[in-house]
Design a protein around this motif. Structure first.
Motif, PDB file in Angstrom:
ATOM      1  N   UNK A   1     -11.099  22.617 -48.155  1.00 44.22           N
ATOM      2  CA  UNK A   1     -10.420  23.213 -49.346  1.00 44.22           C
ATOM      3  C   UNK A   1      -9.210  22.429 -49.537  1.00 44.22           C
ATOM      4  N   UNK A   2      -8.351  22.087 -48.524  1.00 42.40           N
ATOM      5  CA  UNK A   2      -7.262  21.604 -48.640  1.00 42.40           C
ATOM      6  C   UNK A   2      -7.257  20.074 -49.134  1.00 42.40           C
TER       7      UNK A   2
ATOM      8  N   UNK B   1     -19.222  32.093 -64.834  1.00 40.84           N
ATOM      9  CA  UNK B   1     -20.499  32.115 -64.126  1.00 40.84           C
ATOM     10  C   UNK B   1     -20.155  32.469 -62.712  1.00 40.84           C
ATOM     11  N   UNK B   2     -19.091  32.269 -62.368  1.00 39.56           N
ATOM     12  CA  UNK B   2     -18.694  32.865 -60.694  1.00 39.56           C
ATOM     13  C   UNK B   2     -18.685  34.258 -60.960  1.00 39.56           C
ATOM     14  N   UNK B   3     -18.170  34.974 -62.057  1.00 39.22           N
ATOM     15  CA  UNK B   3     -17.861  36.419 -62.096  1.00 39.22           C
ATOM     16  C   UNK B   3     -19.366  36.971 -62.149  1.00 39.22           C
TER      17      UNK B   3
ATOM     18  N   UNK C   1     -19.070  34.292 -52.853  1.00 44.72           N
ATOM     19  CA  UNK C   1     -17.633  34.065 -53.352  1.00 44.72           C
ATOM     20  C   UNK C   1     -16.891  33.400 -52.497  1.00 44.72           C
ATOM     21  N   UNK C   2     -17.171  32.984 -51.190  1.00 45.80           N
ATOM     22  CA  UNK C   2     -16.558  32.097 -50.451  1.00 45.80           C
ATOM     23  C   UNK C   2     -17.019  30.637 -50.654  1.00 45.80           C
TER      24      UNK C   2
ATOM     25  N   UNK D   1     -28.848  28.913 -52.983  1.00 47.30           N
ATOM     26  CA  UNK D   1     -28.937  28.586 -51.520  1.00 47.30           C
ATOM     27  C   UNK D   1     -28.640  29.605 -50.732  1.00 47.30           C
ATOM     28  N   UNK D   2     -27.294  30.153 -51.205  1.00 50.37           N
ATOM     29  CA  UNK D   2     -26.673  31.124 -50.151  1.00 50.37           C
ATOM     30  C   UNK D   2     -27.617  32.433 -50.139  1.00 50.37           C
TER      31      UNK D   2
END
Length: 445
Positions: free
Chosen positions: A22-23, A338-340, A360-361, A399-400
């Protein structure tokens, strides 16, 4: 799969790698350029020429055809588009993708130089620009208004103090001032022309000759001497000798015509909020980033506002990059929507906050990981890459959910959570990879 077993058994390493991912993704995200579409450059060069007072038919036969014959032989030219107007012609050369812009510009200038000797003498030197000439609104239009200056004064000020400053901004191809420039009006008197035996052609030739400076040798073979005969003031026009009869005094322009300084009222008239104004029409180069060019122009405008006289105001009339920014912002909002929606649907059907926490992660980690590859392969943030991210969110979440559901199946069968995670991930790992690659291959074209 062995890789899932390793990270399940070593959760600290998995967390550190995800944080590192992520960084790096955030650092790459800040360095990616923002564009409307991917950077696929089709070099476009515009060639324009002026033939005063010529009809479109004469322009096409005497100028357009000659230029097209020479320009058609340039290497890499894909197509040539020409527009013959009354008194002028515009040709647009489109080169194949990947053609070097500097080489194309140099070749075009060489071809125009060869064609220059084949054009009529009255045709002004053709202008070659590394941009496609716009027939509608400019890329950026800046208004210059004043409640104290006239149209001529404001146009002169814009040409003298603003045009070159804005032209120095990165990505700017050309700037034109839409205003009313100063001009000298020469109104011939037919009766006086007849009385002095002077033809209008002689007047035109005398004025043209009076607009050039001539070298006059060197003083003591060191200092260049120039014969300054350029007409600059009204008195210079009045004293211009038009004809030298053998048995009569020279005929001056003031003897046969009335001269005056005026502005070109028939070309353009601009008013900004009721005040006198001009417009600076700015066009960008084809390979430049429109959003970056807009940002640079806005910085220059803000700097100029602090330096201009109080009676002159600058304003932004047109900025076509606003549409690009709005389109990208719309797609970015679609990603968040879309994420929400995904999180909400997962929570409704699984009815578990912990289960909802997993996608969410995974979504931000996957998106930031994709950004690293965008940076590595030289891509940009554009409408296509953002749309691809919208599609990728569905892949990641599917997938998750599949892995999560398989692990829950073993938990419900009585296995401990750790063993269920090891067994469930191992069973479903390879099918998940195969499924993801299959869908990716369908999206790849």
């Amino acid at each position: 799969m062995q890789i899932t077993d390793y990270f399940i058994k070593h959760p600290v390493i998995a967390i550190i790698l995800n944080i590192l991912l992520m960084t790096i993704g955030l650092l790459c995200l800040n360095q990616l350029s923002v564009r409307e579409y991917p950077k696929i450059v089709y070099p476009t060069i515009n060639v324009s020429a002026s033939y005063p007072n010529a009809s479109p038919e004469v322009i096409e036969s005497s100028v357009t055809n000659v230029l097209e014959d020479q320009l058609a032989g340039i290497e890499g030219v894909e197509s040539i588009k020409s527009i013959s107007n009354a008194g002028s012609v515009d040709l647009t050369l489109l080169f194949r993708a990947g053609t070097n812009m500097d080489r194309a510009l140099s070749s075009t200038q060489d071809a125009v130089g060869v064609a220059r000797g084949l054009l009529p003498i009255e045709v002004k030197s053709p202008i070659v620009e590394a941009t496609q000439k716009s027939t509608g609104l400019p890329f950026i239009g800046i208004s210059v208004s004043s409640d104290a200056k006239s149209f001529g004064e404001l146009t002169h000020f814009a040409n003298l103090h603003l045009k070159n400053v804005l032209r120095s901004a990165p990505g700017v191809a050309s700037i034109k001032v839409w205003g009313q420039p100063y001009t000298y009006n020469v109104e011939l008197d037919p009766q006086k022309l007849y009385a002095f035996g002077v033809n209008p052609d002689e007047v035109s030739s005398a004025i043209k000759a009076g607009l050039t400076d001539l070298p006059a040798g060197q003083f003591r073979e060191r200092i260049p001497v120039t014969l300054n005969k350029t007409l600059k003031k009204s008195i210079d026009f009045d004293d211009l000798i038009v004809k030298r009869p053998k048995d009569a005094p020279p005929v001056k322009l003031s003897s046969i015509a009335a001269t005056s300084i005026d502005t070109e009222k028939n070309l353009t008239r601009v008013r900004v909020n009721g005040h006198t104004g001009v417009v600076l029409s700015i066009e960008r180069t084809n390979e430049s980033n429109p959003i970056e060019v807009s940002q640079e122009i806005r910085k220059v405008v803000e700097q100029l506002k602090t330096e201009l006289p109080e009676d002159i105001k600058l304003g932004l009339l047109v900025d076509q990059s606003d549409f690009i920014s709005a389109s990208i912002a719309n797609i970015e909002s679609s990603i968040f929507e879309a994420v929400a929606l995904v999180l909400m649907i997962v929570f409704i059907f699984l009815r578990s906050f912990k289960a909802t926490l997993i996608p969410m992660v995974t979504i931000p980690i996957s998106l930031l990981g994709a950004v690293i590859f965008l940076k590595a392969f030289g891509y940009s943030i554009n409408m296509l890459t953002l749309l691809a991210m919208v599609l990728a969110i569905g892949l990641v979440v599917d997938d998750a959910i599949i892995v999560l559901e398989n692990i829950y199946r073993h938990i419900e069968a009585g296995l401990p959570r750790r063993e269920a995670a090891l067994k469930g991930a191992k069973e479903i790992g390879f099918p998940i990879v195969a499924r993801t690659l299959t869908l990716a291959s369908a999206y790849f074209p």
